[in-house]
Design a protein around this motif. Structure first.
Motif, mmCIF file in Angstrom:
data_model
loop_
_atom_site.group_PDB
_atom_site.id
_atom_site.type_symbol
_atom_site.label_atom_id
_atom_site.label_comp_id
_atom_site.label_asym_id
_atom_site.label_seq_id
_atom_site.Cartn_x
_atom_site.Cartn_y
_atom_site.Cartn_z
ATOM 1 N N GLY A 114 44.153 40.186 52.192
ATOM 2 C CA GLY A 114 43.797 39.606 50.904
ATOM 3 C C GLY A 114 43.013 38.308 51.043
ATOM 4 O O GLY A 114 42.287 38.105 52.021
ATOM 5 N N GLU A 142 39.400 34.253 53.320
ATOM 6 C CA GLU A 142 39.648 35.684 53.357
ATOM 7 C C GLU A 142 40.081 36.100 54.763
ATOM 8 O O GLU A 142 40.249 35.249 55.640
ATOM 9 C CB GLU A 142 38.398 36.426 52.893
ATOM 10 C CG GLU A 142 38.002 36.055 51.464
ATOM 11 C CD GLU A 142 36.834 36.849 50.945
ATOM 12 O OE1 GLU A 142 36.130 37.471 51.770
ATOM 13 O OE2 GLU A 142 36.613 36.839 49.722
ATOM 14 N N SER A 162 44.003 36.276 43.432
ATOM 15 C CA SER A 162 43.538 37.634 43.194
ATOM 16 C C SER A 162 44.185 38.190 41.926
ATOM 17 O O SER A 162 45.309 37.819 41.562
ATOM 18 C CB SER A 162 43.890 38.530 44.383
ATOM 19 O OG SER A 162 43.692 39.892 44.070
#
Length: 202
Positions: A114, A142, A162
């Motif tokens: 993620g 990331e 996210s």
């Protein structure tokens, strides 16, 4: 030499039964012999980025499980001589930390799954039981990205921003981090400190 803990009724050997675990630990052990915290953290960061990016290790599926009401801390490895520890943190959507320190320990943090948002702060002054901080940098990291925190520059916030994906980060500390100081917003740049004990999830 393995750490065991229960997950969904099963006992997990979390150190050496997943691909690349021994390589990860050997990488940190080698870097931990360097002469200064800056050198150690940089060596750990370079090694960790290489391992993650090349997919030379993979955490067990259990580490991808997010807790509903808090981000999870799961012990991966504790050095027998307390030179370092490795902790995996799992972040559900929208989960994050308050502003906090690292209890004086150097730390390297790498993203395994993620993405995360990191807000880096600088301590400015102390007055009447409060601490003043200034937000210095906001970044997104990331998979394969990693950063270092070396005292006294050890204050930040982490958030999984996210909308639909769990994030997993690997945190390597110069010892075992059993507590930290978190900082509650009071007025503008001023925060009230609170020492908080830290625990591991199963």
């Amino acid at each position: 030499m393995s750490t065991e803990y229960a997950f969904d009724g099963k006992t997990i050997q979390s150190e050496f039964d997943f691909p690349g675990a021994r390589r990860l630990i050997e990488t940190v052990e080698a870097a931990a012999k360097r002469p200064s915290p800056d050198d150690i953290a940089e060596g750990v960061k370079q090694g960790l980025c290489k391992l993650i990016s090349s997919r030379q290790f993979q955490l067990p599926d259990a580490f991808l499980h997010a807790e509903e009401d808090h981000y999870a801390r799961r012990l991966v490895y504790r050095d027998p001589e307390d030179a370092f520890s490795i902790v995996a943190m799992t972040w559900g959507v929208g989960q994050g930390t308050p502003l906090h320190d690292h209890s004086g320990l150097w730390c390297v943090e790498g993203v395994c799954h993620g993405r995360i948002r990191i807000e880096q702060f600088a301590h400015r002054e102390s007055r009447a039981g409060l601490e003043r901080f200034r937000l210095e940098e906001v970044m997104t990291s990331e998979v394969g990205g990693a950063g270092c925190l070396i005292p006294p520059h050890e204050h930040h916030r982490i958030l999984n921003d996210s909308e639909d994906d769990v994030a997993v980060t690997l945190h390597i500390y110069g010892g075992e981090m059993t507590r930290c100081t978190i900082f509650h917003p009071e007025n503008g740049d001023w925060y009230r400190p609170e020492v908080r004990s830290l625990h591991y999830d199963g």
